[in-house]
Scaffold this motif. Structure first.
Motif, PDB file in Angstrom:
ATOM      1  N   ASN A   1      27.088   3.954   3.098  1.00 38.96           N
ATOM      2  CA  ASN A   1      25.734   4.392   2.762  1.00 38.96           C
ATOM      3  C   ASN A   1      24.700   3.758   1.661  1.00 38.96           C
ATOM      4  O   ASN A   1      23.572   3.459   1.643  1.00 38.96           O
TER       5      ASN A   1
ATOM      6  N   ASN B   1      21.962   2.468   3.482  1.00 35.16           N
ATOM      7  CA  ASN B   1      20.850   3.701   3.253  1.00 35.16           C
ATOM      8  C   ASN B   1      20.640   4.462   4.631  1.00 35.16           C
ATOM      9  O   ASN B   1      19.387   4.381   5.093  1.00 35.16           O
ATOM     10  N   TYR B   2      21.551   4.694   5.223  1.00 30.75           N
ATOM     11  CA  TYR B   2      21.407   5.303   6.579  1.00 30.75           C
ATOM     12  C   TYR B   2      21.281   6.697   6.718  1.00 30.75           C
ATOM     13  O   TYR B   2      21.001   7.474   7.385  1.00 30.75           O
ATOM     14  N   MET B   3      21.684   7.415   5.633  1.00 28.68           N
ATOM     15  CA  MET B   3      21.450   8.773   5.222  1.00 28.68           C
ATOM     16  C   MET B   3      20.348   9.444   4.557  1.00 28.68           C
ATOM     17  O   MET B   3      20.070   8.462   3.482  1.00 28.68           O
ATOM     18  N   PRO B   4      19.563  10.241   4.938  1.00 26.65           N
ATOM     19  CA  PRO B   4      18.149  10.579   3.991  1.00 26.65           C
ATOM     20  C   PRO B   4      18.660  10.953   2.729  1.00 26.65           C
ATOM     21  O   PRO B   4      19.597  11.672   2.533  1.00 26.65           O
ATOM     22  N   MET B   5      18.084  10.639   1.401  1.00 27.97           N
ATOM     23  CA  MET B   5      18.121  10.830   0.268  1.00 27.97           C
ATOM     24  C   MET B   5      17.383  12.176  -0.001  1.00 27.97           C
ATOM     25  O   MET B   5      16.233  12.581   0.351  1.00 27.97           O
TER      26      MET B   5
ATOM     27  N   GLU C   1      15.927  15.510  -1.872  1.00 29.81           N
ATOM     28  CA  GLU C   1      14.965  15.483  -3.312  1.00 29.81           C
ATOM     29  C   GLU C   1      15.744  15.644  -4.385  1.00 29.81           C
ATOM     30  O   GLU C   1      16.523  16.665  -4.422  1.00 29.81           O
TER      31      GLU C   1
END
Length: 123
Positions: A22, A26-30, A32
């Motif tokens: 990841n 960057n395939y998993m949403p970050m 907040e």
């Protein structure tokens, strides 16, 4: 009991492999991030080689950890990152402390289970 250990170690290794991949893709949403965590992440991102190094070590450590023959080496490779994860959750993000402690204990369990393999390094 042996099958339980294998399953736990494979899942542990896959978590680190996934975390490392990841960082590259960057395939998993970050989620907040609170201000304190955002400051830490921003600081880490200013060092251009740090995240690729962490990602690579997570992938290598995860693969080694998942394979029984190399598990002892994988546990040592992952240990410094696991200490950092645990400290981060103790100091900055206590909402994730339970998962961090469980993963840390799994890492310590595998290190203790393989202690005989490390003895020649310290003798």
């Amino acid at each position: 009991m042996k099958i339980v250990k294998i399953i736990i170690c494979v899942l542990f290794g896959l978590m680190f492999i996934n975390g490392g991949l990841n960082k590259f893709f960057n395939y998993m949403p970050m989620p907040e991030l609170p201000a304190e965590q955002l400051k830490i992440m921003t600081a880490m991102m200013t060092i251009p080689w740090l995240m690729p190094l962490l990602a690579t070590m997570e992938i290598i450590g995860g693969i080694l950890f998942a394979i029984p023959k190399t598990r002892a080496l994988g546990a040592i490779v992952i240990f410094p990152m696991m200490v950092g994860i645990l400290l981060h959750h103790i100091i900055v993000a206590p909402e994730g402390i339970i998962m961090a402690v469980v993963l840390f204990l799994i890492n310590i369990w595998i290190i203790a289970d393989n202690w005989g393999k490390y003895k020649p390094m310290v003798n």
